[in-house]
Design an enzyme around this catalytic site. Structure first.
Site, PDB file in Angstrom:
ATOM      1  N   ASN A   7      -7.830 -20.941  14.885  1.00  0.00           N
ATOM      2  CA  ASN A   7      -6.540 -20.253  15.020  1.00  0.00           C
ATOM      3  C   ASN A   7      -5.581 -21.246  15.909  1.00  0.00           C
ATOM      4  O   ASN A   7      -6.159 -21.660  16.607  1.00  0.00           O
ATOM      5  CB  ASN A   7      -6.307 -18.820  15.183  1.00  0.00           C
ATOM      6  CG  ASN A   7      -7.071 -18.855  16.578  1.00  0.00           C
ATOM      7  OD1 ASN A   7      -8.217 -18.892  16.817  1.00  0.00           O
ATOM      8  ND2 ASN A   7      -6.213 -18.304  17.566  1.00  0.00           N
ATOM      9  N   ASP A  19      -4.355 -14.734  13.036  1.00  0.00           N
ATOM     10  CA  ASP A  19      -5.874 -15.115  13.830  1.00  0.00           C
ATOM     11  C   ASP A  19      -6.879 -15.381  12.771  1.00  0.00           C
ATOM     12  O   ASP A  19      -7.977 -15.063  13.126  1.00  0.00           O
ATOM     13  CB  ASP A  19      -6.050 -14.175  14.901  1.00  0.00           C
ATOM     14  CG  ASP A  19      -7.379 -14.578  15.571  1.00  0.00           C
ATOM     15  OD1 ASP A  19      -7.634 -16.062  15.988  1.00  0.00           O
ATOM     16  OD2 ASP A  19      -8.317 -13.664  15.910  1.00  0.00           O
ATOM     17  N   GLU A  73      -7.533 -18.789  22.353  1.00  0.00           N
ATOM     18  CA  GLU A  73      -7.062 -17.729  22.789  1.00  0.00           C
ATOM     19  C   GLU A  73      -6.501 -18.006  24.483  1.00  0.00           C
ATOM     20  O   GLU A  73      -5.847 -17.213  25.025  1.00  0.00           O
ATOM     21  CB  GLU A  73      -7.909 -16.586  22.899  1.00  0.00           C
ATOM     22  CG  GLU A  73      -8.058 -15.649  21.603  1.00  0.00           C
ATOM     23  CD  GLU A  73      -8.653 -16.622  20.321  1.00  0.00           C
ATOM     24  OE1 GLU A  73      -8.134 -16.838  19.332  1.00  0.00           O
ATOM     25  OE2 GLU A  73      -9.494 -17.481  20.615  1.00  0.00           O
TER      26      GLU A  73
END
Length: 625
Positions: free
Chosen positions: A308, A350, A223
């Site tokens: 991801n 995700d 992220e």
């Protein structure tokens, strides 16, 4: 008497074989090594003995064994008496972030790791069992001294998934990306190695995995645009033995054509970790390893997932984005990849591929196949041949509006074209949502029933693409999600999955996502916790609730079962809400913001009304003397 009992059990198993069914009974003793073939013939999955040996009463790693079964062979606590469980020991670390650590037990000592600041505790179980010494006794503690600024680089709370023991040493990770080795008896730090650079978003939350003299660890941080990877450290010295990244050229990913033999042709090209990305996007492409690792001693291969791709906004990264959302089979001593498979090519939602890969031998289409089973975030229960990476099956286990299954000829997930996000348009009713059908919370496998016990979600979302901007060490997402419960209104479930008949055996609906791990025993009891703070014991055959205890704060940790120094059976769990799911509570976020906590604000404001911040409280339960 023993011979007669074994004979009866063998005849029962053979009878089940004649019926061609997977009985799922948990009334008998667990099958011993000599009954393994009969168990397979009876139509049940089994864990290979080399990866999951007979139980010695200890619980030395979060996953229990190399196969990731989380199965205890203890039987003192059974269906008739589990309702009498009571606390035998309660200990608070005073930390209020999410408590995801598994309490592990070696001999007469219990070890646990707190979330940031990552303190390792050693608790004396001898004195805990002695009425003359009420309360827990801490033998020693070691603070990792994690840099406080690393908290700002953690996408989803400063969690830690636990320590691991091997050869007299306890290993654990710190949020600021160090791995520590500590003498299990004295608490002396043997070595401390910096593995990643947290200022780039490369934090560490996973539990180390120790095999063949190597301590294997991976990073979080997709992220933040962190480039994911997995590293092996020498267990004696802490020096880095090898490092394999999830994106980039083959030399970085440790792919050598001489040893890399993937089943599907789309994985056989050169430098696919570069070519499946636009430009140099692979350099900030995500793919961290922060979940679970398993090991097959027969092949000498570890299996680990990758998370991801970065950013969540798929439109800026055309291509399959290898090797994110994948599973690798690697040699633990060299790191060289033997095969790989990508669960969610060009991830749209995700759906990180970091969940557990449970090592089993499984009756399949008239043969016994060596497999890994993976309850995947994209909503399918995958069965892969662990020698080749071939997908044998992928069965849907939650509501799914975004894909039409997996093409077994190509191994590819079939995205629904009409659901592919487009700039400026909200995609509604996306199921499963970003945390997926199941997040990191680990399943358990029973050697008695042959079933998996799976904590998972029933969640959907709305999804709006935005413009991502990469700045080192800051969030790199480019999407605005809003989460809500899936069909039926329950946001979570706890289920038993029959891998032979490829179906749910039973399921328990939970109001909230089930974020705790599971453990199962030979006496037919499954333990798990929920976000309202209830720690539960249910019948492995039916799902019937047998016992529950209110711990005071939501449970997102991992239960373990062990034999104490007094010979009694104990069950342990750490209570304390937090993590991604519990950030609304642990960080007191404003419920008026529906996008808070990367999408949870839309539905977890109500969670504040049913649970409170915890203080990192360890509960150890036992039957009364």
């Amino acid at each position: 008497m023993l011979v007669r009992a074994l004979t009866v059990l063998a005849l029962t198993l053979l009878s089940a074989c004649d019926r061609g069914t997977s009985t799922g009974r948990a009334d008998a003793s667990p099958p011993a090594a000599e009954l393994r073939q009969k168990t397979l013939a009876a139509g049940r999955a089994v864990a290979p003995i080399a990866a999951s040996p007979e139980d010695d009463g200890q619980w030395i790693m979060p996953s229990k064994d190399y196969a990731n079964t989380r199965f205890s062979g203890l039987t003192q606590i059974d269906k008739a008496n589990v309702g009498r469980l009571q606390p035998a020991l309660i200990f608070s670390s005073g930390t209020t972030q999410g408590q995801e650590s598994a309490p592990i037990v070696v001999g007469d000592t219990l070890y646990l790791v707190t979330p940031y600041p990552n303190t390792l505790y050693a608790i004396d179980l001898n004195k805990a069992a002695d009425p003359a010494h009420p309360g827990p006794t801490v033998k020693w503690k070691v603070n990792a001294m994690a840099d406080s600024s690393s908290q700002g680089e953690a996408c989803c709370d400063g969690v830690n998934r636990g320590p691991t023991y091997a050869d007299g040493t306890v290993f654990f990770n710190s949020l600021d990306s160090h791995t520590l080795a500590v003498d299990a008896q004295t608490g002396r730090v043997k070595w401390k190695t910096r593995v990643w650079d947290y200022t780039k978003g490369e934090t560490m939350t996973m539990a180390p995995f120790v095999v063949r003299g190597k301590v294997i660890v991976g990073n979080s941080g997709a992220e933040f645009g962190a480039r994911g990877g997995v590293v092996a450290l020498d267990a004696n010295t802490g020096t880095i033995a090898w490092k394999a990244l999830a994106t980039g050229p083959d030399k970085d990913v440790l792919i050598d054509p001489a040893t890399f033999r993937p089943f599907y042709p789309q994985y056989r090209g050169k430098d696919l970790g570069v070519r499946s990305w636009p430009g140099e996007a692979w350099k900030i492409g995500g793919g961290g390893t922060w979940g679970w690792i398993s090991y097959d001693p027969e092949q000498n291969l570890i299996f680990h997932g990758t998370s991801n791709p970065s950013p969540w906004n798929h439109a800026v990264r055309p291509g399959d984005n290898l090797w994110t959302d994948a599973v690798f089979a690697r040699d633990p001593e060299t790191g060289q990849a033997h095969w790989a498979y990508q669960y969610s090519p060009h991830d749209l939602w995700d759906h990180s591929g970091v969940n557990e890969n449970i090592v089993l031998d499984l009756p399949w289409a008239g043969k016994v196949r060596k497999v890994i089973i993976r309850p995947e975030r994209n909503g399918y229960m995958y069965v892969l041949d662990r020698t080749s990476g071939e997908v044998l099956g992928a069965d849907q286990y939650v509501a799914n509006t975004v894909s039409d299954g997996v093409d077994l000829k190509t191994g590819r997930l079939r995205h629904k074209p009409e659901m592919i996000p487009q700039p400026g348009k909200i995609v509604r009713n996306v199921c499963p949502n970003a945390p997926g059908a199941k997040d990191w919370s680990p399943s358990a496998f029973s050697k008695v029933t042959g079933w998996l016990y799976v904590p998972h979600n029933n969640l959907c979302m709305d999804w709006l693409l935005g413009k991502p901007n990469y700045i080192r060490g800051t969030p790199y997402i480019g999407v605005t999600p809003r989460f809500f419960p899936g069909p039926g209104g329950n946001a979570g479930e706890f289920m038993a999955w029959d891998p032979v008949n490829r179906r749910k055996a039973w399921t328990i609906k939970e109001r909230w996502p089930v974020w705790s791990g599971a453990a199962v025993t030979a006496s037919g009891i499954v333990f798990y916790g929920n976000l309202e703070g209830w720690f539960k014991a249910v019948d492995a055959n039916t799902g019937q609730l047998l016992w529950q205890y209110q711990t005071g704060s939501g449970i997102i940790g991992q239960p373990t079962v062990f034999k104490g120094p007094d010979g009694r059976e104990y069950v342990a769990i750490i209570s304390g809400i937090g993590g991604w799911i519990g950030a609304m509570v642990s960080h007191d976020l404003d419920p008026r913001d529906p996008t808070a906590a990367k999408g949870w604000g839309n539905m977890t404001a109500e969670l504040k009304k049913v649970t409170t911040k915890g203080a990192g409280t360890l509960f150890v339960f036992a039957l009364p003397k």
